[in-house]
Each structure stands twice: as C-alpha cells, then as structure tokens.
Enzyme design. Structure first.
Site, PDB file in Angstrom:
ATOM      1  N   ASP A  64       0.832  -1.214   0.000  1.00  0.00           N
ATOM      2  CA  ASP A  64       0.000   0.000   0.000  1.00  0.00           C
ATOM      3  C   ASP A  64       0.862   1.258   0.000  1.00  0.00           C
ATOM      4  OD1 ASP A  64       0.779  -0.503   2.661  1.00  0.00           O
ATOM      5  OD2 ASP A  64      -1.147   0.061   3.539  1.00  0.00           O
ATOM      6  N   GLY A 184      -1.199  -5.682  18.469  1.00  0.00           N
ATOM      7  CA  GLY A 184       0.000  -6.316  17.909  1.00  0.00           C
ATOM      8  C   GLY A 184      -0.274  -7.621  17.208  1.00  0.00           C
ATOM      9  N   GLY A 186      -1.712  -7.930  14.046  1.00  0.00           N
ATOM     10  CA  GLY A 186      -1.835  -7.844  12.593  1.00  0.00           C
ATOM     11  C   GLY A 186      -3.276  -7.641  12.145  1.00  0.00           C
ATOM     12  N   SER A 188      -4.792  -4.919  12.961  1.00  0.00           N
ATOM     13  CA  SER A 188      -4.871  -3.479  12.898  1.00  0.00           C
ATOM     14  C   SER A 188      -5.636  -2.811  14.019  1.00  0.00           C
ATOM     15  CB  SER A 188      -5.488  -3.097  11.562  1.00  0.00           C
ATOM     16  OG  SER A 188      -4.829  -1.977  11.141  1.00  0.00           O
ATOM     17  N   SER A 189      -5.311  -3.204  15.220  1.00  0.00           N
ATOM     18  CA  SER A 189      -5.934  -2.546  16.364  1.00  0.00           C
ATOM     19  C   SER A 189      -5.523  -1.079  16.373  1.00  0.00           C
ATOM     20  CB  SER A 189      -5.499  -3.212  17.663  1.00  0.00           C
ATOM     21  OG  SER A 189      -4.102  -3.153  17.792  1.00  0.00           O
ATOM     22  N   ASP A 240      -5.241  -0.021   6.277  1.00  0.00           N
ATOM     23  CA  ASP A 240      -5.995  -0.380   7.476  1.00  0.00           C
ATOM     24  C   ASP A 240      -7.093   0.630   7.766  1.00  0.00           C
ATOM     25  OD1 ASP A 240      -3.986  -2.104   7.480  1.00  0.00           O
ATOM     26  OD2 ASP A 240      -2.928  -1.263   9.187  1.00  0.00           O
ATOM     27  N   SER A 283       3.856  -8.283  17.669  1.00  0.00           N
ATOM     28  CA  SER A 283       4.737  -7.489  16.809  1.00  0.00           C
ATOM     29  C   SER A 283       4.580  -6.022  17.203  1.00  0.00           C
ATOM     30  CB  SER A 283       4.377  -7.752  15.347  1.00  0.00           C
ATOM     31  OG  SER A 283       3.858  -6.645  14.729  1.00  0.00           O
ATOM     32  N   LYS A 285       5.083  -2.895  16.334  1.00  0.00           N
ATOM     33  CA  LYS A 285       5.475  -2.198  15.110  1.00  0.00           C
ATOM     34  C   LYS A 285       6.089  -0.816  15.343  1.00  0.00           C
ATOM     35  CE  LYS A 285       2.108  -1.538  12.614  1.00  0.00           C
ATOM     36  NZ  LYS A 285       1.318  -0.568  12.096  1.00  0.00           N
TER      37      LYS A 285
HETATM   38  P1  NG1 Z   1      -0.635  -3.635  10.513  1.00  0.00           P
HETATM   39  O1  NG1 Z   1      -0.592  -5.071  10.435  1.00  0.00           O
HETATM   40  O2  NG1 Z   1      -1.950  -3.144  10.944  1.00  0.00           O
HETATM   41  O3  NG1 Z   1       0.436  -3.077  11.329  1.00  0.00           O
HETATM   42  C1  NG1 Z   1       0.688  -2.407   8.518  1.00  0.00           C
HETATM   43  C2  NG1 Z   1       0.301  -1.064   7.923  1.00  0.00           C
HETATM   44  C3  NG1 Z   1      -0.488  -1.217   6.610  1.00  0.00           C
HETATM   45  C4  NG1 Z   1       0.250  -2.127   5.661  1.00  0.00           C
HETATM   46  C5  NG1 Z   1       0.604  -3.435   6.392  1.00  0.00           C
HETATM   47  C6  NG1 Z   1       1.413  -4.382   5.551  1.00  0.00           C
HETATM   48  C7  NG1 Z   1      -0.139   0.567   9.661  1.00  0.00           C
HETATM   49  C8  NG1 Z   1      -1.166   1.208  10.481  1.00  0.00           C
HETATM   50  N1  NG1 Z   1      -0.558  -0.372   8.850  1.00  0.00           N
HETATM   51  O4  NG1 Z   1      -0.448  -3.066   8.996  1.00  0.00           O
HETATM   52  O5  NG1 Z   1      -0.711   0.048   6.036  1.00  0.00           O
HETATM   53  O6  NG1 Z   1       1.383  -1.506   5.132  1.00  0.00           O
HETATM   54  O7  NG1 Z   1       1.346  -3.204   7.576  1.00  0.00           O
HETATM   55  O8  NG1 Z   1       0.722  -4.749   4.410  1.00  0.00           O
HETATM   56  O9  NG1 Z   1       1.012   0.924   9.727  1.00  0.00           O
END
Ligand code: NG1
Length: 548
Positions: A64, A184, A186, A188-189, A240, A283, A285
C-alpha cells in the site's frame, strides 16, 4: 458512488449499527455496558459511541505504501469509544479504558509557535497544536492523541482558534475505550484505535451533526486517520484505515490508492470462510519500526528511483516517486492527461518489469560471491544518482531507519509480484461471482483452490523476499495447509501477529480444532483466550457512530 465519497454513518439506534438486525445479547451487553460504565465513572451519560473495526488483509502485503491496490476486509472485533463533553472551560481530555491494564490519562492540547522558512528566506511564525506523543514507547493513549490531532488541525486551526476565544475552540472531552481487537496481532488494532478516536473527537465537537456543513466523507476520514497514525511514528500506507472506515458486510474491499483513494466491493466465492489465527508473537510495530516497517518504506522508495533511472522514466530532481508511479510512467500512463492504466495493462507492466530488476542488486563482487543482494548506504546513494545531501533530505530526513544493508532487489520483487497477485485474486473472485450467477454455486472448488494458491505464494514471498514473517508464522501457515486450508499466509505487517487461511465452510470447525491441538503456543490456553486467538470471520461493516 465510490465508498470514499460517502458520508460517515451516524445512527440513533443500535439495530441500525447492525444493519437493521437485532444485535446478539453479547453485543447489546457490550454497548450498553460501556455506556453505563461511562456514566458510573464520569457522572454523566455519554453523548456518542464511536466504533471502528479491525481488518484482515486477504492479500496485498506491504504494497500500500508503494501505492498498489490491496484486498482487505473488516473483521467483527472492533474498538468502541464512548464520549461526552463536560462543563469545564479548558479543553482537557480524560481518557479511561475498560481494560484494567491501561490506566487513566489526562491531557490537554497546547499550542506552540513554529518557525518555517519562507521563499524570501525570512522565517514565518505559525501556531500549531501540540499533544505530547511519545514515539519511543508504545503508550495506549498515543493513539487517542493521534486521533485528536487531525480533528484539531482540520476544524480548529491553532492561530484562528486562539484569536477567536475559548468558545470557538474544541470542547473538553471524557472518553471511555473498550477494545476487542488484540493489540499487535496484525488485525490493525492501531488503525481501529485511531479511526475510533478521530470519530469520537469529531462527534463530540459536533462535526458529524446533520447541521454541520463542513462534514467529512469516508475518504477524508481515511486520509485524516492516516496522517494521525503517522504521528505515532509509523509511516503507514492507508490500507488499514480504509478497510476500517469503508468496509461493507459480505464482501472484501479492493482499495486502490493511485491516482486517488478508491474502494470497491469484491464478492467472495461461496463456500469459503477466512480463519484468523494469532501466532501469539506480539509485533511491536512502532518500537521496531526503524529496523522493520519504516526500513521497508525507505527500501521500496529508493528502489523506485533506481528502477526509474534504469527504465528511463522521467523524474523530478527531488521527487520521492513510488513503485506504482514508476510502473505506470514506464508504459506511458499519464494521470494529468486522464490516461490511467486498466487492471490488465497494469498486470502486464508488472510482469514485464519484474524481469528487469537486476539493476537493484549489489554490484560489489564480494557481496555477490557471498550470495548477498543487499547494498550498503554508499552503494544505494550512488545508485540513486543523487548527491548525498539531497539523498539524505529526500529519503532519510523524515523517517528513522537502522540498517547496514538495504535489500532493494528482494523488496521490489515482492512488491511487484504481490501487486500482481492482488489483481489476480480480485479477478478470480469476480469470475467466481459471474459463474455463480449463471451456473449456481455448485462448483466453486476451482476458484477456492486458485485463491489458496495465491495466498500461499504471498506467504512465501513475504518470508523469503520481504522478510516480514517469523518462525511461528511460518509454522502456523504450514500447519493450516496440512489441516486442510486451501491457502494460508501472514496478514498485516508481519514479524508476528496473525495468519489468515482460506478454508471450506463445512470444514471450518474441524480445521480450527486441529490447529488448536497442533500449534504449540495454543496448548494450555483457556477457552476465552483461544476463542480470541483463532476464529472464523466474514467481512463485516465499517466504522460508524451511535448518537445516544
Ligand atoms: P498492521 O498489520 O496493521 O500493522 C501495517 C500497515 C499497513 C500495511 C501493512 C502491511 C499501519 C497502520 N498499517 O499493517 O498500512 O502496510 O502493515 O501490508 O502501519
């Protein structure tokens, strides 16, 4: 009308939140329980409850932010935020969470004077909002503050708000949060938190009232939430927030970002269910961003410039071009002139350019002999054709990364082929729907298998090329395949979090039972925790607000 142009739904009855159906007892208790607890803690009923769901990405990982389309769906687990205003003069925010591990936070937006250089060389001073967000640590209230930022900037520009007096400013707010999207994982909380918080601040400040002429659309809410989430330190791509805001029940969403944000429904074939299974590896992030997520953002952006040079694609001197733009321009796409690539033309271009990626490999003899494709910072700057200071400004000044080697080749190969898989996935779903319309849903097996194959290829690419999997995700996807899934892959950013598997509807209970038995981290989990860790899901509806 594209989803992006629609208004954000504001309902006045809980049934409407559930599509006109009577919600389950558990849902009634959850929504009413939140409102009652708000009243108990703040001594007043809430005025609104904002809701934003998590999402599962079916296919299209880490593409994305290169502006390629993705295919997620909202899941049922969501975040709810009850909110109301109180009579104080200051614009204090009090935020509580039903979960006892998150303690109460109180904060107030302040304004700071920022000086920015003008064309004439003088500095111009402007007032900006400041909400102290700690990017070094993961703090739950950061997501609430992030949601508030966009609302303040869009509706209460600091300079005008200050000069026009307190009654023109934002109202003081009490918030009570409850979340069912595991952090964490995946799913997308974080985006669900930011979207729900943005909506709560919009609602409580009257910005979603029917009488408000400056109402924002779903597309604008997505843009605002994306900007907001960047303030927590992750340069997220937008998938997300778009899935959380724009999803519709029963179908997945094809979200494209280029040349503008658009979302359209993709019907899923009959007879399959998607099962989310959490690897239970958290994870983190925001904290790992400089070595993981943000590093991938930089690698793919620099790769786009290097590729553009090798394909003779014209570039602005300091343009931070994306891979999607390079692919388009290399085959004569002209956005200004209204010439946008069709899905077929894009697929063809992706296939052809994926064969021309050797320019992204290291040319250092020793690295090549050792089988390494990554390049050092020095090599990367040289390949970009930019002066060091310009490179620094364009690619490194706005984002923090930490690496000794940059994997331009592997990342780009993943991105281009994953973008192709998304287009193929979408087409298979559309073909299945056409076939079902004309011949019934009797024989969907061939479509289900094709979708599963694409998901397996995506997992392999995430593991080998994008290096965003981890041993537990590899193990869980393997187990899922041997337990009968047509396909299985990590979903979301990876490095932990959830997998998503495509499973025949009539086999789903047996499938879940097998995974529960065979995935070692699930042993010894209590029933409640297990239900949260692995569950079947169908696409759910997007974010909304309930006016009480
Ligand atoms: P998640 O899994 O919600 O951290 C993240 C990015 C997305 C996308 C995915 C990988 C955020 C909020 N979301 O998702 O935009 O890049 O990784 O496909 O950073």
């Amino acid at each position: 009308m594209d989803y992006a142009d629609q208004q954000i739904p504001v309902f006045t009855a809980l049934n409407d939140v559930f599509g006109g159906l009577v919600p389950s007892l558990a849902n009634i208790e959850r929504w009413n329980g939140l409102a009652e607890e708000f009243e108990r803690r703040y001594g007043r009923k809430p005025s609104y409850i904002a809701r934003a769901p998590g999402r599962v990405n079916l296919i299209g990982e880490h593409i994305d932010y290169s502006l390629f389309g993705v295919l997620p769906a909202a899941v049922e687990p969501d975040i709810l935020i009850a909110c109301g205003t109180h009579g104080e003069e200051s614009c204090t925010v009090v935020v509580d969470n039903l979960h006892p591990k998150y303690d109460r936070k109180i904060f107030e937006p302040a304004t700071t004077s920022v000086s920015k250089p003008t064309i004439s060389g003088d500095a111009a001073h402007t007032e900006e909002w400041h909400l102290d967000i700690n990017k070094k640590e993961l703090r739950w209230e950061s997501y609430v503050k992030a949601g508030y930022y966009g609302v303040l900037e869009r509706f209460f520009p600091a300079a005008t708000t200050l000069s026009s007096g307190a009654n023109q400013g934002p109202v003081p707010v009490d918030l009570l949060v409850t979340g069912a999207v595991p952090a964490g994982s995946g799913l997308s909380s974080s985006a669900a938190m930011v979207v729900a918080s943005t909506l709560a601040f919009l609602a409580v400040n009257g910005k979603l009232d029917p009488s408000n002429v400056d109402k924002i659309t779903k597309g604008e809410l997505v843009q605002m939430s994306m900007e907001n989430e960047k303030r927590v330190g992750v340069n997220s791509g937008g998938m997300d927030q778009a899935a959380s805001v724009m999803s519709d029940p029963a179908s997945a969403l094809y979200i494209s970002f280029y040349p503008e944000l658009k979302a359209s429904p993709v019907p899923l074939p009959h007879g399959v269910v998607f099962v989310c299974a959490n690897s239970l590896v958290v994870s983190d992030k925001a904290v790992s961003a400089k070595r993981c997520y943000n590093l991938r953002v930089v690698e793919t952006l620099v790769a786009a410039r290097v590729l553009a040079r090798s394909l003779n694609v014209p570039l602005g001197a300091e343009e931070r071009v994306t891979l999607r733009e390079v692919v388009g321009r290399s085959v004569g796409e002209d956005i200004q002139g209204g010439k946008v690539l069709s899905a077929d033309a894009l697929a063809e271009a992706l296939q052809s350019i994926a064969k021309k990626l050797d320019v992204l490999r290291s040319r250092d003899g020793a690295a090549v002999a050792a089988g390494r494709s990554g390049v050092t910072l020095e090599e990367m700057i040289e390949m970009s054709g930019l002066q060091r200071d310009v490179f620094q400004k364009v690619y490194l000044s706005w984002i923090e990364v930490e690496a000794t080697e940059f994997e331009l080749y592997k990342r780009t190969k993943h991105v281009l082929l994953e973008a192709l898989r998304v287009l193929q996935f979408r087409q298979i779903c559309l073909d299945a729907s056409t076939a079902a319309d004309s011949a019934g849903t009797g024989d969907m097996g061939v479509y289900q298998k094709k979708l599963g194959k694409l998901m397996n290829e995506s997992q392999e690419s995430c593991a080998e090329l994008f290096e965003c999997s981890c041993p537990e995700l590899d193990q869980l996807t393997k187990l899922a395949r041997s337990a009968g899934a047509f396909g299985s892959r990590l979903t979301g950013a990876g490095w932990g979090g959830c997998t998503v598997s495509i499973v025949a509807e009539d086999e789903v209970d047996g499938f879940i039972a097998k995974i529960k038995e065979e995935y070692p981290p699930y042993k010894g989990l209590e029933d409640g925790a297990l239900k949260e860790a692995i569950f079947a899901t169908r696409p759910g509806r997007g974010a909304c607000v309930l006016k009480l």
